[in-house]
Design an enzyme around this catalytic site. Structure first.
Site, short mmCIF file in Angstrom:
data_model
loop_
_atom_site.label_atom_id
_atom_site.label_comp_id
_atom_site.label_asym_id
_atom_site.label_seq_id
_atom_site.Cartn_x
_atom_site.Cartn_y
_atom_site.Cartn_z
N SER A 82 36.13 21.29 98.72
CA SER A 82 35.92 19.85 98.85
C SER A 82 35.45 19.27 97.51
O SER A 82 36.16 19.37 96.51
CB SER A 82 34.92 19.58 99.98
OG SER A 82 34.95 18.22 100.37
N GLU A 94 44.57 19.71 99.90
CA GLU A 94 44.09 19.48 101.26
C GLU A 94 43.13 18.31 101.24
O GLU A 94 42.65 17.91 100.18
CB GLU A 94 43.42 20.74 101.83
CG GLU A 94 42.15 21.17 101.10
CD GLU A 94 40.89 20.42 101.50
OE1 GLU A 94 40.75 20.06 102.69
OE2 GLU A 94 40.05 20.18 100.62
N HIS A 98 39.11 21.92 105.41
CA HIS A 98 37.99 21.46 106.23
C HIS A 98 38.09 21.84 107.71
O HIS A 98 37.25 21.43 108.50
CB HIS A 98 37.87 19.94 106.12
CG HIS A 98 37.38 19.47 104.77
ND1 HIS A 98 38.19 19.40 103.67
CD2 HIS A 98 36.16 19.04 104.38
CE1 HIS A 98 37.50 18.93 102.64
NE2 HIS A 98 36.27 18.71 103.04
#
Length: 311
Positions: free
Chosen positions: A110, A211, A281
């Site tokens: 992330s 992503e 995630h």
């Protein structure tokens, strides 16, 4: 020449730092217990105890933790407490000689994508896109699949080979073909944030992995288009799309679908491309070494790591 960390083993010490956002003391303590139950010793950086809005303390505290954990000879690996926001603030202040001279397993995803990119390009360090302490290890997402993938990636002394989704989750071919190259990338928003900076992601001849979560379709469209305009999609050897979660529009009739955006922006590139790799995630999470060579067989929906990530 790449800098590869030593594989981790039970009894090694893992340092926890918070380059991005904060967590609660209770969350941290539970995460530490999970690592200890896996056989690791744990040491904590100062940043894990701080909170300044959406940051885990002042920039200088989070920066100091990075340097100290890499320099600490008693620490064999580093795992980020969580993502959030703030890692990108540190990129132009990091001493990359410290990172290069002290290669260690470094894990996160992330917001931590910013550090993955910088560590690879500035210090040549192979890092790991994988679960973090409070955002994953204390949740239902740290299931047997995620846990085994994590432990194998950080401890394996051979190429990881095929990295498969859970049996019930198949990947989708976007463009058929095979591609070979180093795997780079991570979170789409963070990759895009490097454009126009000294840390702009180099995708030339690479397998570009992307992503994201909580980004609407129109925002995914905008970011993919920015990467296209910057030549980043065209320069990649192949494209691997992981999970995109919580992107559904409130009014579908006023939006494109994610599949339409990919058809518009990725398919015309005629690069081998695949979608739905379980990295990111979601509750099922592979741990991926970044900066090592992989093979993408988009036709057969297979991704393999063909180079060792540790030494």
């Amino acid at each position: 020449m790449k800098s590869k960390p030593k594989p981790l083993k039970p009894g090694d010490t893992i340092g926890i730092i918070a380059p991005g956002g904060p967590s609660t003391r209770d969350e941290l303590e539970r995460g530490v217990q999970v690592l200890q139950n896996m056989g690791f010793h744990v040491t904590l950086g100062e940043s894990v105890f701080h909170k300044r809005g959406y940051l885990a303390g002042e920039d200088h505290i989070r920066l100091k933790d990075i340097h100290q954990m890499f320099q600490n000879k008693g620490v064999q690996g580093i795992i980020c407490m969580r993502g959030g926001d703030g890692s990108g603030r540190l990129l132009d202040r990091i001493d990359y000689d410290v990172i290069a001279k002290n290669p260690k397993v470094f894990v996160g995803y992330s917001d931590i994508t910013a550090l993955h990119i910088a560590f690879l390009q500035e210090a040549k360090l192979v890092t790991f896109h994988g679960p973090m302490v409070t955002s994953d290890m204390i949740t239902e997402g740290f299931n047997e699949y995620t846990r085994e993938a994590f432990l194998k990636a950080i401890s394996w002394e051979k190429p990881l080979g095929k990295l498969k989704n859970p049996e019930e989750d198949t990947m989708k071919t976007i463009v058929e073909g095979r591609a070979y190259g180093e795997i780079v990338g991570g979170n789409l928003a963070l990759v895009t944030s490097t454009m126009g900076t000294p840390f702009e992601l180099d995708t030339r001849g690479k397998l570009l992995f992307l992503e994201d979560i909580h980004e609407g379709v129109y925002r995914i469209d905008r970011m993919l288009n920015q990467l296209r305009l910057a030549g980043k999609l065209q320069e990649a050897a192949g494209i691997i799309l992981g999970e995109f979660l919580d992107y559904e529009p409130e009014n579908p009739e006023d939006s494109l679908t994610l599949e339409e955006v990919i058809s518009d922006l990725v398919v015309p590139l005629n690069k081998p491309a695949i979608m739905g790799w379980k990295c990111g995630h979601g509750n099922y999470k592979l741990t991926i070494p970044l900066g090592v060579k992989g093979e993408l067989n988009a036709t057969d929906r297979q991704i393999s790591i063909v180079e060792t990530a540790t030494q």
